[in-house]
Design a protein around this motif. Structure first.
Motif, mmCIF file in Angstrom:
data_model
loop_
_atom_site.group_PDB
_atom_site.id
_atom_site.type_symbol
_atom_site.label_atom_id
_atom_site.label_comp_id
_atom_site.label_asym_id
_atom_site.label_seq_id
_atom_site.Cartn_x
_atom_site.Cartn_y
_atom_site.Cartn_z
ATOM 1 N N UNK A 28 0.637 -0.983 0.176
ATOM 2 C CA UNK A 28 0.360 0.400 0.016
ATOM 3 C C UNK A 28 0.849 1.440 -0.212
ATOM 4 N N UNK A 29 2.272 1.520 0.565
ATOM 5 C CA UNK A 29 2.782 2.558 0.987
ATOM 6 C C UNK A 29 3.829 2.363 -0.475
ATOM 7 N N UNK A 30 4.279 1.557 -1.326
ATOM 8 C CA UNK A 30 5.337 1.003 -2.280
ATOM 9 C C UNK A 30 4.903 1.809 -3.144
ATOM 10 N N UNK A 31 6.061 3.143 -3.666
ATOM 11 C CA UNK A 31 6.014 4.516 -5.047
ATOM 12 C C UNK A 31 4.864 4.782 -4.591
ATOM 13 N N UNK A 32 4.234 5.153 -3.626
ATOM 14 C CA UNK A 32 3.022 6.439 -3.458
ATOM 15 C C UNK A 32 3.146 8.034 -3.798
ATOM 16 N N UNK A 33 2.596 8.136 -4.433
ATOM 17 C CA UNK A 33 2.789 9.526 -5.211
ATOM 18 C C UNK A 33 1.434 10.565 -4.538
ATOM 19 N N UNK A 34 1.776 11.490 -4.199
ATOM 20 C CA UNK A 34 0.471 12.229 -3.659
ATOM 21 C C UNK A 34 -0.091 13.090 -4.508
ATOM 22 N N UNK A 35 1.111 13.394 -5.440
ATOM 23 C CA UNK A 35 0.777 14.561 -6.247
ATOM 24 C C UNK A 35 -0.475 13.570 -8.084
ATOM 25 N N UNK A 36 -0.128 12.740 -8.151
ATOM 26 C CA UNK A 36 -0.730 11.782 -8.759
ATOM 27 C C UNK A 36 -2.277 11.394 -8.894
ATOM 28 N N UNK A 37 -2.612 12.260 -7.586
ATOM 29 C CA UNK A 37 -4.760 11.937 -7.589
ATOM 30 C C UNK A 37 -5.149 13.176 -7.896
ATOM 31 N N UNK A 38 -5.281 14.210 -7.694
ATOM 32 C CA UNK A 38 -5.608 15.570 -8.642
ATOM 33 C C UNK A 38 -4.870 16.554 -8.982
ATOM 34 N N UNK A 39 -5.414 17.644 -9.240
ATOM 35 C CA UNK A 39 -4.668 18.670 -10.351
ATOM 36 C C UNK A 39 -4.318 19.916 -8.972
ATOM 37 N N UNK A 40 -3.003 19.777 -8.749
ATOM 38 C CA UNK A 40 -2.385 21.061 -7.938
ATOM 39 C C UNK A 40 -1.699 22.105 -8.821
ATOM 40 N N UNK A 41 -1.447 23.042 -8.091
ATOM 41 C CA UNK A 41 -0.937 24.260 -8.561
ATOM 42 C C UNK A 41 0.455 23.977 -8.814
ATOM 43 N N UNK A 42 0.659 24.709 -9.800
ATOM 44 C CA UNK A 42 1.923 24.489 -10.211
ATOM 45 C C UNK A 42 2.488 25.250 -9.527
#
Length: 83
Positions: A28-42
């Motif tokens: 569950x924790x392997x290679x988790x990327x928070x930023x792939x889960x939605x749009x964020x300010x660049x």
């Protein structure tokens, strides 16, 4: 004498089995990327730019968290509020 050797072998196998349980990665924790889960300010840099390590690799200190939040408050005051 054979019973003693057998019991030692059983204990050694048990110890190695217990030690190997802690070595298995958590899927569950392997290679988790928070930023792939939605749009964020660049324009808002990731915390890694201040922390110098990926989020989740280490526990940040209070001072490190405060530095990240202060920087984010300056860049996006409509999204970050410190009280």
């Amino acid at each position: 004498m054979k019973i003693k050797a057998f019991l030692i072998a059983i204990v050694a196998i048990f110890i190695f089995a217990i030690a190997s349980i802690g070595q298995t990665p958590d899927p569950l924790n392997e290679n988790f990327d928070f930023y792939t889960r939605g749009e964020y300010r660049t324009g808002v840099p990731r915390p890694q730019s201040i922390l110098r390590y990926d989020v989740g690799d280490h526990s940040p200190t209070y001072a490190q968290m405060e530095r990240v939040h202060r920087r984010d408050r300056k860049i996006a005051p409509d999204r970050v509020k410190m009280v």
